[in-house]
Design a protein around this motif. Structure first.
Motif, PDB file in Angstrom:
ATOM      1  N   MET A  59       0.827  -1.209   0.000  1.00 47.84           N
ATOM      2  CA  MET A  59       0.000   0.000   0.000  1.00 47.84           C
ATOM      3  C   MET A  59       0.862   1.260   0.000  1.00 47.84           C
ATOM      4  SD  MET A  59      -3.196  -0.841   2.585  1.00 47.84           S
ATOM      5  CE  MET A  59      -3.245   0.838   3.117  1.00 47.84           C
ATOM      6  N   VAL A  60       0.384   2.291  -0.660  1.00 51.31           N
ATOM      7  CA  VAL A  60       1.048   3.594  -0.621  1.00 51.31           C
ATOM      8  C   VAL A  60       0.776   4.184   0.769  1.00 51.31           C
ATOM      9  CG1 VAL A  60       1.111   5.909  -1.603  1.00 51.31           C
ATOM     10  CG2 VAL A  60       0.757   3.927  -3.093  1.00 51.31           C
ATOM     11  N   PRO A  61       1.820   4.540   1.510  1.00 50.51           N
ATOM     12  CA  PRO A  61       1.666   4.973   2.913  1.00 50.51           C
ATOM     13  C   PRO A  61       1.226   6.438   3.072  1.00 50.51           C
ATOM     14  CG  PRO A  61       3.962   4.926   2.343  1.00 50.51           C
ATOM     15  CD  PRO A  61       3.223   4.418   1.142  1.00 50.51           C
ATOM     16  N   ARG A  62       0.041   6.763   2.614  1.00 51.17           N
ATOM     17  CA  ARG A  62      -0.460   8.139   2.720  1.00 51.17           C
ATOM     18  C   ARG A  62      -0.624   8.600   4.171  1.00 51.17           C
ATOM     19  NH1 ARG A  62      -2.975   6.146  -2.011  1.00 51.17           N
ATOM     20  NH2 ARG A  62      -2.475   7.442  -3.809  1.00 51.17           N
ATOM     21  N   TRP A  63      -0.793   7.665   5.093  1.00 50.42           N
ATOM     22  CA  TRP A  63      -0.986   8.000   6.501  1.00 50.42           C
ATOM     23  C   TRP A  63       0.246   8.639   7.136  1.00 50.42           C
ATOM     24  CZ3 TRP A  63      -0.854   3.002   4.599  1.00 50.42           C
ATOM     25  CH2 TRP A  63       0.316   2.282   4.882  1.00 50.42           C
ATOM     26  N   ARG A  64       1.408   8.491   6.549  1.00 51.52           N
ATOM     27  CA  ARG A  64       2.632   9.042   7.149  1.00 51.52           C
ATOM     28  C   ARG A  64       2.628  10.563   7.170  1.00 51.52           C
ATOM     29  NH1 ARG A  64       6.329   4.786   4.211  1.00 51.52           N
ATOM     30  NH2 ARG A  64       5.793   3.002   5.491  1.00 51.52           N
ATOM     31  N   ASP A  65       1.768  11.189   6.369  1.00 50.12           N
ATOM     32  CA  ASP A  65       1.662  12.650   6.357  1.00 50.12           C
ATOM     33  C   ASP A  65       0.751  13.176   7.457  1.00 50.12           C
ATOM     34  OD1 ASP A  65       3.300  12.716   4.126  1.00 50.12           O
ATOM     35  OD2 ASP A  65       1.597  12.597   2.738  1.00 50.12           O
TER      36      ASP A  65
END
Length: 139
Positions: A59-65
Motif C-alpha cells: 500500500m502507498v503509505p499516505r498515513w505518514r503525512d
C-alpha cells in the motif's frame, strides 16, 4: 496499548496473562477499524491471512503525512499482524502483559511484541509485516 477494562495490574513487568475465553479477546483485538478502513480505500481486502499482510506492505503509505493518524494506524497494524499470527500459526494465542500491552504467545512460550512492530511499519515501512509474520511463524 494499555487495555484498562481488562483489569488493573499492579506489576509493570511480568509474564503475560492468558484468558479463559481467547476467542472473545481475539475478536476484540482483530477489529483494527482504522487499518481496515485505509486498506479498503486502497482496494486491499484484509482476510486475516499472510497474503493480506503482503498486500498491506504494498500500500502507498499516505498515513505518514498525518501525525494524528500514524500512531493509531501503527497500533492497528500491530494488532492485525497479531491477528494473522493467532489465526494461522498453531498454538499462538493473545496474552496481555502486566503493563497492559497485548502480545502474541507462541506454542514455544516466546512472546511476540506485535504492536511496536506495527508502529515501526506504519512509520517507516520497515520491517515489512509479511517479513515479521514469517519470522514469528518459523519460531
Amino acid at each position: 496499548m494499555n487495555i484498562p477494562f481488562l483489569g488493573h495490574r499492579h506489576k509493570k513487568n511480568g509474564p503475560a496473562v492468558l484468558f479463559a475465553d481467547p476467542e472473545s479477546v481475539a475478536a476484540l483485538l482483530s477489529e483494527c477499524e482504522l487499518l481496515r478502513s485505509q486498506a479498503a480505500q486502497a482496494g486491499v481486502r484484509l482476510d486475516d491471512t499472510p497474503a493480506s499482510l503482503e498486500a498491506l506492505d504494498q500500500m502507498v503509505p499516505r498515513w505518514r503525512d498525518d501525525a494524528e493518524t500514524l500512531p493509531w494506524l501503527g497500533n492497528d497494524a500491530g494488532l492485525y499482524l497479531g491477528t494473522v499470527v493467532v489465526r494461522t500459526v498453531p498454538g499462538a494465542v493473545w496474552a496481555i502483559r502486566a503493563d497492559g500491552e497485548p502480545v502474541v504467545r507462541l506454542a514455544s512460550g516466546r512472546e511476540a511484541e506485535v504492536v511496536p512492530a506495527g508502529q515501526e511499519w506504519a512509520a517507516s515501512g520497515v520491517p515489512e509485516l509479511s517479513q515479521l509474520y514469517a519470522e514469528i511463524a518459523e519460531s
